[in-house]
Structures are given as structure tokens and as C-alpha cells.
Design an enzyme around this catalytic site. Sequence first.
Site, PDB file in Angstrom:
ATOM      1  N   GLU A 375      62.035  58.495  42.520  1.00 56.95           N
ATOM      2  CA  GLU A 375      62.040  57.555  43.643  1.00 56.95           C
ATOM      3  C   GLU A 375      62.142  58.286  44.982  1.00 56.95           C
ATOM      4  OE1 GLU A 375      61.171  54.591  43.209  1.00 56.95           O
ATOM      5  OE2 GLU A 375      61.343  54.610  41.022  1.00 56.95           O
ATOM      6  N   HIS A 505      56.217  45.420  36.080  1.00 60.51           N
ATOM      7  CA  HIS A 505      55.004  45.727  36.834  1.00 60.51           C
ATOM      8  C   HIS A 505      53.934  44.653  36.664  1.00 60.51           C
ATOM      9  CE1 HIS A 505      57.166  49.391  35.786  1.00 60.51           C
ATOM     10  NE2 HIS A 505      56.751  49.894  36.923  1.00 60.51           N
TER      11      HIS A 505
END
Length: 805
Positions: A375, A505
Site C-alpha cells: 500500500e 474488487h
Amino acid sequence: MSSSSWLLLSLVAVTTAQSLTEENAKTFLNNFNQEAEDLSYQSSLASWNYNTNITEENAQKMSEAAAKWSAFYEEQSKTAQSFSLQEIQTPIIKRQLQALQQSGSSALSADKNKQLNTILNTMSTIYSTGKVCNPKNPQECLLLEPGLDEIMATSTDYNSRLWAWEGWRAEVGKQLRPLYEEYVVLKNEMARANNYNDYGDYWRGDYEAEGADGYNYNRNQLIEDVERTFAEIKPLYEHLHAYVRRKLMDTYPSYISPTGCLPAHLLGDMWGRFWTNLYPLTVPFAQKPNIDVTDAMMNQGWDAERIFQEAEKFFVSVGLPHMTQGFWANSMLTEPADGRKVVCHPTAWDLGHGDFRIKMCTKVTMDNFLTAHHEMGHIQYDMAYARQPFLLRNGANEGFHEAVGEIMSLSAATPKHLKSIGLLPSDFQEDSETEINFLLKQALTIVGTLPFTYMLEKWRWMVFRGEIPKEQWMKKWWEMKREIVGVVEPLPHDETYCDPASLFHVSNDYSFIRYYTRTIYQFQFQEALCQAAKYNGSLHKCDISNSTEAGQKLLKMLSLGNSEPWTKALENVVGARNMDVKPLLNYFQPLFDWLKEQNRNSFVGWNTEWSPYADQSIKVRISLKSALGANAYEWTNNEMFLFRSSVAYAMRKYFSIIKNQTVPFLEEDVRVSDLKPRVSFYFFVTSPQNVSDVIPRSEVEDAIRMSRGRINDVFGLNDNSLEFLGIHPTLEPPYQPPVTIWLIIFGVVMALVVVGIIILIVTGIKGRKKKNETKREENPYDSMDIGKGESNAGFQNSDDAQTSF
């Protein structure tokens, strides 16, 4: 005036017109960039507030801010379309106009755009707030994160994993099904309004590249490259699959076939996406020091902030910048303790105006340690291209963005790096066995996910193209899952489910092929950066930390954003313009060699016919035309509902009469699989509210026998046209003799022996009597012709009378 003069004047006129057009475009884009950044920031901030505090109020504010941004973008997109790209010569201006001329969801009508946003927000809310209750303790209802994810990460109880897996899909996936159907229709309409064939085609457009000297790349090439690279990776995956299957048989001996697919709920997380958590069950050399440093992190008192601080140190060590003060002040690095509902799925945010954040419900594990690097890699990319124009602040393509953090994770996971930060002891020694342990752990995360990613996106592409009708979504999903991934559903799912949308997702509208391409890119990048760091050795041992040479090479590429074709950006780093799987295969070559040796006596590949519920399933065959002729009806979903309800009735009756139990079986407890057009299928039954409790086949058979007539009557059929294969075709249970068969046979034989003895005795008596009669005088009736069959019954000896045996 000469012709050459006219030609010169014409060229000047054209050049002047192009110059004016380009100048106007430049002015337009400058104005757009200033206004866009403000409106985009407000929309992103409202979205952040909703994701970190899920309330109706925040959902409304997010929708309002998104509507303002969408209206502005639609207006600006129409203006951008008035510029002819043929008249624009400056590449950076042309790329911005190309991006802005794609109006995205703004191409829909206002009503449909609002409908689409409502669907997306609703799907996100369902996903983030969905709960599943423990069938053994209905008061214990768990979110996905934290809660169900912990069961799927650590539990080795087959049934606990099953209720969590099934519950998530039943509670969340079923709610998402009608929404996802609408989503597909609207997204396809949006894509076609933007001159794409469908929404999958629109997503693949992110990989298109225009440029001179061979830098062009079209979206159809992406499909070809994915197919090509997957074929190259498949042998490695097949051997990993075979090894994992054999190891899982030790933990779940009754639930794994040595030649079959792997049950989907046993693979380390809720989706079987990453197999990382299977490492404790599959570690090759368990006597070696554990390279999963979770325990060391816990023992040393690490927390979420420490995890991200160590990730920052890694990036800084290669010459990349520190995180901003705002990052540390505004990020959500742990689940809030104040009871707020949040979206826990880890995401990196570039809100604009230099505001960078990460949202993650961090846990102290090695997996989360590597996720933090991933991230933060996104944030480093965001910061690197922050000086680019607004429309070019993006990765060279979506896979590049995902790959950057993964590069750092490759180095951060090495024993060398873990040792340097104190998570492995100073006396830790690497040898061939620890090397295999390390590579297997890496493969469980990296190689294990590639077929999952490829298959999921291939399914969505087919759905968007209309190649899979919605009446067959789940059927095709699990067929492809078996064939491509070697994974089987632990329970059959009908078309009320929407298993793909049970993944973040999918329900949150992310292209997924990025996670496939990023895996290929990351090894290409890693190989190039290791060379820049002047590393010599096996690729899997390379740690680029503290190499500013590697960092500067990477930063140069990151700073480009989307201002250059991705093919050129890739070439700048790795010297090649296309995806190349060779660095990945080189990285795992020692493991591949070892796996082939380990699998010498094992079946490599998988039988797609096997399923965990096969042994308890009963096959049904229905012959409507032969039974009903012209009156035959079509076997539809309604007929199947009626069949399942009829079996549920039979189960209730059986449990009530035979077991003296009131069990409220419903049609949903009758699990149907493998439906064929000629109307045959399999079914089995699970206990109400507890899918992990499968009713034994023998009890289901007894229940069917008890209610066979009622079931036949429902469909107007008989035992021969509604066949339960393996169940005796009668309304009554099969005849069970009161004594065993051998005793009956023995009795028959003894009876025959006794009869034989009696015959011998009778025959002997008759013989003696005849001898006595010859001494008497001649019978006066000897002259009578008895050839015609006449006899005088009055003189027939009683011993000669015919008697049936």
C-alpha cells in the site's frame, strides 16, 4: 503566384491553425486542471469519510459530491471532444485530451448515472456490513473483517470453515446478485457510449498505448499476452497444486481426493485467492526456523504504526521520500475502537492537494507487514507523479501501480532483510532447506493466486461480452474454476448466488487483471533493479534496500505517471516493451525442481468430475416426454423449486415419524448439482441452518421411499419416469425377509432331501405289493384295451392315486 508559393502559404495556414488549436487546448486544459483538482478532492474526501464511517448521512454526502464531480467532468469532456486530435502535435497535450474525451459514466443519462451510483454504493455497503452467524451459536454474528477472515486464515476445522465460506456467499452474495445484474447492463451501456464493445473492453483500454517506433499496444494484445504467459506459468502451478493437495490430505484426510480439485474453502482465505496461510500446513522442512515472523513481531511488541514505520524506512533507504505529516495524521491504520462501521479492505488514497492516506485494519502479522509495503508503494507512486497534469496523475497502466509495492515486498520478505530488522535471529543460517521453505511460502502467495486472477477476469470478460447468459453465471463460474484453477465448490450453488461479487474488487467495481499483469511486471522490475543495485546471485535472494541506485531508477519511471506509453516506461526500466514471464520462472526455478522431485509418485493435474459431496449425492433422472407424450412440460427453475420442496417435505415427514423430531427442512437445504438438459441431476440434503451437517445418504433414501408416491404425484410421473437411481422403484421399502437368505436356502435343500426319502420309501412298498399280486389268479380284465386311456377308478389302488408334491 507560383504553385510552390501556394503550397507554402497553405502549409503556413495549416500550421497556424494547428498552433491556434493547440494553444486553445492548452488554455482549456490549464483551466480544467485547476477546477478539477478542487472538485475531485471534495468527492474523494466524501468517499473517504464514508469508507471510514459507514452511515446513511455520509452515503448521501458522498453521492452528492460524486454527482457534482460527474456533472463537471461530463461538461468538460464534451468540450474536449470539440478538439481534433489530428491538429494536436504536442504529445502531452494530446494525451490529456484523449483521456478527457473518454467521458466514463458521464456518458449515461443523468437518471442512469444516478442509478449506477446508487447500485455501486449499495453493493459497497452490503459487502462492508454483511454478517454471518455461527450455526452452533446464533448470537455470534461476524463481519468479514474482523471475524470471518480470522476463521478462514487460521482454522483447520473443515465444518467451521464451511459455514463461514457458505454463510458469506449466502448472506452477501445473494443480496448482491440482482444488483450485479443491473450493474453489468449499465456498465456495458456506458462502455458502448464511449465507443468500446463492452465494459471488459473498456477496462482493457487502460493498456492501449500509442507511440512511434514500436511502442504501440492495443487492448486485444493484452488478452493474447495473458493467455501466453499463463500457459508458461501453468506447469509450475500444477506442481504446486499437487504438492499442496497431498499436504492438505494430512489435515483433511476424509475431504480431499488425491487426484481431484481442491475444495475452495480450505485454501487460506475467504476466496482461495492467496494461499499464504497454508504455509504452516505445507512447510517442507518444519524443523527449520520459522521464516513466518508473525510470532517474532508479536513477541517484540510490534503494532500497526511500527509496521508502517518499517515500511517507510525501506522506501527511504532507496532514496524515495518520507510519508507526509498529513499521511500519519489522517490515515486509518487500525480498525476504529469507537464502534464505527468501516471498509477494512486495505486501500491507498491520493485525494489530491498533496493529501495521501492509507485505510487498513492492520493486524500484527507478516502478511500485513508485506501488505503495508504494498500500500505504501501506491503512495510512493502517487507522490512521484504529483507534479504531472491532473489527467496524467496515474500509473503507466493499472498493473504498474500494483507492481510497485510488490517489488518492495519481494525484498522485504527475504530472510536477509528480516534478519537486518531483527525479525529473524542474528544466528539464522540459510541453507538449501530454508531456501525451499522461503520459496514455497512465496509461491503460495504469488504463484497460487495467478490462476485465480486469470480465471476471475476471464469470466467477467465473457459476462460483459454476453457469452455467458445470466441464467448460467454460477454454472459457468464453477466449471471454469474447476478447469482452470483446479478448485471445486464445497457445496453446489444455483443461480440465486453471485459468488464473484463476494470479493471486494468485484462488488466495488475494480478491474482485476491488474493483479495478474502486476505479478509479471514485478519480477521484471525486480530483476532490473537488482542489476542496478549491482547484485549478483539468485533473484529470490536479492534485497534492494539501501540501494539508492535502484531507487533512482525506479523513481525516474514513477515520476512519468501516465505521460508516456507504458511500453516505453517499461523499456526505460527493464529494457523490454512487453510482459515477460522468464524472471518469475527464474525466481522460482529451485522450487520448481524440488516440487517435480516431490511429486514423482503423485498425480499432477486434477480430475474435474470429483466433488466433496459426491458420496452423499443421489442421482435423479426424469423422462417427461416418454411418460407424458404430447402433454410433457418443460423442466424449469420452478419445477426444480417444486422438486426441492418435495424432498424437503419428505425429510420433514421422515424425521417426524421415524426419529420423532421436528426438523424444519426447506427447499434451500436440498442441494442440487450437475443439472443436465436431458433432465438429470444430483442432490443431497443438509441440516437447516447448518450447511456443514450433511444428512447421510441412507436417511435421505429412506425418506424418499416413505414419500415416493407423493413425490411422483406432484409431477404426474411414476417410478420409471422419475427415477432415483439406487433407490428401489416401489412405494414400499424393498422386501426384507424375516430370516437370512442362507437359512432359507438350507431349509429348501432339507425339504427336497426329505421328499426324496419319502419317494424312495413309497416306491419300495409299491414294488413289494406287485410281487405279491403275481401269485394271485389271472385278472379277468387283462383283455381290456387300455391304450385308449380308459381306467376303472373303482379298482385303482389307493397307493397309486396321483398326488401333487
